[in-house]
Design a protein around this motif. Structure first.
Motif, mmCIF file in Angstrom:
data_model
loop_
_atom_site.group_PDB
_atom_site.id
_atom_site.type_symbol
_atom_site.label_atom_id
_atom_site.label_comp_id
_atom_site.label_asym_id
_atom_site.label_seq_id
_atom_site.Cartn_x
_atom_site.Cartn_y
_atom_site.Cartn_z
ATOM 1 N N LYS A 44 63.160 69.519 11.393
ATOM 2 C CA LYS A 44 62.508 70.552 10.579
ATOM 3 C C LYS A 44 61.487 71.367 11.363
ATOM 4 N N ASN A 45 60.954 70.801 12.463
ATOM 5 C CA ASN A 45 60.009 71.544 13.298
ATOM 6 C C ASN A 45 59.901 70.880 14.675
ATOM 7 N N LYS A 46 59.090 71.485 15.532
ATOM 8 C CA LYS A 46 58.965 70.996 16.904
ATOM 9 C C LYS A 46 58.291 69.624 16.945
ATOM 10 N N ASP A 47 57.345 69.376 16.048
ATOM 11 C CA ASP A 47 56.687 68.064 16.015
ATOM 12 C C ASP A 47 57.689 66.954 15.702
ATOM 13 N N GLN A 48 58.568 67.205 14.742
ATOM 14 C CA GLN A 48 59.581 66.190 14.413
ATOM 15 C C GLN A 48 60.519 65.970 15.605
ATOM 16 N N LEU A 49 60.852 67.044 16.278
ATOM 17 C CA LEU A 49 61.690 66.931 17.472
ATOM 18 C C LEU A 49 60.962 66.116 18.539
ATOM 19 N N PHE A 50 59.657 66.335 18.683
ATOM 20 C CA PHE A 50 58.904 65.578 19.690
ATOM 21 C C PHE A 50 58.863 64.092 19.337
ATOM 22 N N HIS A 51 58.826 63.769 18.036
ATOM 23 C CA HIS A 51 58.903 62.356 17.638
ATOM 24 C C HIS A 51 60.199 61.735 18.164
ATOM 25 N N GLN A 52 61.287 62.501 18.115
ATOM 26 C CA GLN A 52 62.563 61.982 18.612
ATOM 27 C C GLN A 52 62.541 61.856 20.134
ATOM 28 N N VAL A 53 61.826 62.758 20.792
ATOM 29 C CA VAL A 53 61.639 62.649 22.243
ATOM 30 C C VAL A 53 60.892 61.350 22.561
ATOM 31 N N LEU A 54 59.861 61.051 21.770
ATOM 32 C CA LEU A 54 59.122 59.793 21.953
ATOM 33 C C LEU A 54 60.020 58.587 21.747
ATOM 34 N N THR A 55 60.873 58.650 20.724
ATOM 35 C CA THR A 55 61.812 57.557 20.479
ATOM 36 C C THR A 55 62.700 57.349 21.696
ATOM 37 N N LEU A 56 63.213 58.445 22.239
ATOM 38 C CA LEU A 56 64.029 58.364 23.454
ATOM 39 C C LEU A 56 63.225 57.718 24.581
ATOM 40 N N PHE A 57 61.993 58.176 24.761
ATOM 41 C CA PHE A 57 61.140 57.661 25.836
ATOM 42 C C PHE A 57 60.949 56.155 25.702
ATOM 43 N N PHE A 58 60.504 55.699 24.527
ATOM 44 C CA PHE A 58 60.200 54.281 24.357
ATOM 45 C C PHE A 58 61.456 53.413 24.410
ATOM 46 N N GLU A 59 62.547 53.889 23.845
ATOM 47 C CA GLU A 59 63.787 53.101 23.868
ATOM 48 C C GLU A 59 64.333 52.967 25.282
ATOM 49 N N GLU A 60 64.404 54.082 25.998
ATOM 50 C CA GLU A 60 64.983 54.044 27.344
ATOM 51 C C GLU A 60 64.073 53.324 28.335
ATOM 52 N N MET A 61 62.756 53.540 28.217
ATOM 53 C CA MET A 61 61.845 52.833 29.121
ATOM 54 C C MET A 61 61.804 51.344 28.772
ATOM 55 N N GLY A 62 61.997 51.022 27.491
ATOM 56 C CA GLY A 62 62.083 49.621 27.092
ATOM 57 C C GLY A 62 63.282 48.946 27.722
ATOM 58 N N LYS A 63 64.440 49.614 27.682
ATOM 59 C CA LYS A 63 65.656 49.070 28.326
ATOM 60 C C LYS A 63 65.433 48.903 29.825
ATOM 61 N N TRP A 64 64.839 49.921 30.427
ATOM 62 C CA TRP A 64 64.571 49.881 31.867
ATOM 63 C C TRP A 64 63.644 48.715 32.209
ATOM 64 N N SER A 65 62.604 48.521 31.384
ATOM 65 C CA SER A 65 61.643 47.439 31.630
ATOM 66 C C SER A 65 62.298 46.067 31.484
ATOM 67 N N ARG A 66 63.109 45.913 30.437
ATOM 68 C CA ARG A 66 63.786 44.624 30.247
ATOM 69 C C ARG A 66 64.691 44.322 31.431
ATOM 70 N N TYR A 67 65.420 45.314 31.895
ATOM 71 C CA TYR A 67 66.298 45.119 33.049
ATOM 72 C C TYR A 67 65.478 44.742 34.282
ATOM 73 N N ARG A 68 64.337 45.409 34.449
ATOM 74 C CA ARG A 68 63.522 45.191 35.650
ATOM 75 C C ARG A 68 62.794 43.852 35.632
ATOM 76 N N PHE A 69 62.366 43.402 34.442
ATOM 77 C CA PHE A 69 61.500 42.226 34.381
ATOM 78 C C PHE A 69 62.177 40.943 33.902
ATOM 79 N N GLU A 70 63.398 41.043 33.356
ATOM 80 C CA GLU A 70 63.999 39.857 32.744
ATOM 81 C C GLU A 70 64.289 38.742 33.748
ATOM 82 N N SER A 71 64.464 39.074 35.019
ATOM 83 C CA SER A 71 64.767 38.053 36.020
ATOM 84 C C SER A 71 63.510 37.373 36.573
ATOM 85 N N CYS A 72 62.335 37.849 36.168
ATOM 86 C CA CYS A 72 61.078 37.279 36.669
ATOM 87 C C CYS A 72 60.800 35.945 35.975
ATOM 88 N N LYS A 73 60.793 34.874 36.741
ATOM 89 C CA LYS A 73 60.629 33.530 36.170
ATOM 90 C C LYS A 73 59.184 33.038 36.174
#
Length: 199
Positions: A44-73
């Motif tokens: 509906k507006n740019k702010d709502q679109l930015f919320h989706q950008v944030l969702t992309l950011f947190f989801e993708e960086m979360g996946k990246w972090s899990r991949y990077r840190f999951e092998s740390c014992k």
């Protein structure tokens, strides 16, 4: 890639190239190759679109972090990987978008600050993301204390905040001060932190 996902990724790329304020819905529509009303079908507006950008950011960086840190014992291995990931501050756009089409002039920190000033709900989402990071660090510190890996007299909540502050602060400093070698300083800071934590 579906139209909605394409809009979000294109918006992120344009925000990084031109800044949040200077990127219009017209710019995004033109770059995607659709009409402006077609964007408003999804957002509906740019702010709502930015919320989706944030969702992309947190989801993708979360996946990246899990991949990077999951092998740390051990906590030591985890913290070393955490500080080694400092160089990712300069690679976040590549992680989220592949190679951007043009040079990005704005950092994620600039985007987050600008957008959060306009919309308190954006600021809250960023705050929640930061809280999750600190909670993760605190939990790992507490587990390491129980296993006898680190000193028992440290305050895990404060140490989690301190480590988070060092990582975020170093990212900002390295963005503003090009003389900082983020990989070298990351290794040195890890060694300092570990000396303070270990038994």
């Amino acid at each position: 890639m579906n139209t909605k996902e394409n809009i979000v990724k294109t918006a992120l790329e344009l925000f990084l190239q031109n800044g949040y304020e200077k990127t219009s819905m017209n710019d995004i529509a033109r770059e995607v190759g659709i009409t402006k009303p077609a964007i408003y079908h999804h957002f509906k507006n740019k702010d709502q679109l930015f919320h989706q950008v944030l969702t992309l950011f947190f989801e993708e960086m979360g996946k990246w972090s899990r991949y990077r840190f999951e092998s740390c014992k051990t906590l030591k291995a985890l913290l070393k990987a955490f500080f080694q990931s400092l160089k990712s501050f300069k690679e976040v756009a590549d992680i989220l978008l592949g190679k951007p089409k043009k040079k990005t002039s704005y950092s994620f920190l600039e985007l987050f600050l600008t957008a959060s000033k306009k919309d308190p709900t954006i600021q809250k989402r960023i705050e929640d993301g930061f809280l999750l990071t600190r909670q993760f660090l605190k939990d790992e510190l507490l587990k390491a204390q129980k296993k006898g890996e680190i000193r028992e007299d440290i305050n895990c909540e404060i140490y989690a905040f301190q480590i988070h502050a060092i990582i975020e602060g170093t990212g900002l400093i390295s963005y503003l001060d090009k003389s900082v070698n983020i990989e070298t300083i990351g290794e040195k800071m890890f060694n300092n932190i570990w000396k303070m934590l270990k038994k």
